[in-house]
Scaffold this active site. Structure first.
Site, short mmCIF file in Angstrom:
data_model
loop_
_atom_site.label_atom_id
_atom_site.label_comp_id
_atom_site.label_asym_id
_atom_site.label_seq_id
_atom_site.Cartn_x
_atom_site.Cartn_y
_atom_site.Cartn_z
N HIS A 19 0.59 -1.69 -0.02
CA HIS A 19 0.20 -0.02 0.19
C HIS A 19 0.95 0.93 0.29
CE1 HIS A 19 -2.99 -2.66 2.35
NE2 HIS A 19 -3.59 -2.28 1.47
N LYS A 43 -17.67 -6.10 8.15
CA LYS A 43 -16.12 -7.17 7.46
C LYS A 43 -15.83 -6.97 8.95
CE LYS A 43 -13.13 -6.72 4.43
NZ LYS A 43 -12.52 -6.31 2.96
N ARG A 92 -2.25 -5.85 -8.46
CA ARG A 92 -1.38 -6.75 -8.01
C ARG A 92 -0.94 -7.81 -9.18
NH1 ARG A 92 -3.11 -8.37 -2.34
NH2 ARG A 92 -4.66 -8.04 -2.88
N SER A 130 -2.99 -7.97 3.14
CA SER A 130 -2.90 -7.67 4.04
C SER A 130 -3.27 -9.22 5.35
CB SER A 130 -4.26 -7.01 4.49
OG SER A 130 -4.10 -5.87 4.68
#
Ligand code: PNS
Length: 164
Positions: A19, A43, A92, A130
């Site tokens: 990030h 979430k 990515r 993450s």
């Protein structure tokens, strides 16, 4: 340059060096980047919104061009409120593409003036997420070079609280 400000939204649970790489690249193009931390009660996140915001603020304490805010509700509403018409997202791998493509086009439908700008991180971070950072840390693996030191400290603190 017509657009001075861009939004970089995400869950950032926690923020990784991937990030940071995208933010640094974004700063070559924009004068200001608002890191928008998603506040999503549905979430499950390891870190609270306040913790995620605090970590990112600490990391960018000496970079006035990076602002950190949290948001709930629609990203397009946050963008309108903050007078931003560019959203940055990192790509990515091809596996990211389908979800990102869908989100970008849906956001465009909701807010036609909003452009999504995809940026590729350094090759060193294409495997980084993450979710993996948390898993590796929880299983006792080494996360050096994957997250900034601030995040390592937050992880250490979080897990010392959980295990004691
Ligand atoms: O880091 P993430 O989890 O991939 O980020 C996803 C994020 C925060 C960009 C996305 O979930 C989002 O924008 N959420 C806000 C709600 C919203 O606007 N939903 C409609 C998207 S088309």
């Amino acid at each position: 340059m017509r657009e001075k400000r861009a939004i970089y939204p995400g869950s950032f649970d926690p923020i990784t060096n991937g990030h940071l790489d995208i933010i640094q690249r974004g700063l070559k193009i924009f004068k200001e980047i608002i890191v928008a931390v998603l506040e999503n009660p549905k979430k499950e996140s390891l870190f609270s919104t306040a913790e995620r915001v605090a970590m990112i603020k600490e990391i960018f304490a000496s970079e006035p061009k990076v602002k950190v805010k949290s948001f709930d509700g629609l990203l397009v509403d946050f963008a309108r409120k903050n007078k931003a018409r560019i959203v940055i997202r990192g790509l990515r791998a091809v596996s990211d593409f389908e979800y990102e493509f869908q989100m970008a086009l849906m956001n465009r439908k909701l807010y036609p003036e909003l452009e999504t700008l995809f940026m590729m991180p350094s090759l060193n971070y294409t495997f980084l997420s993450s979710r993996l950072v948390k898993e590796i840390y929880m299983l006792g693996g080494c996360i050096k070079g994957l997250v900034p030191e601030t995040v390592e400290n937050y992880l250490r603190h979080k897990f010392s609280k959980i295990t004691t």
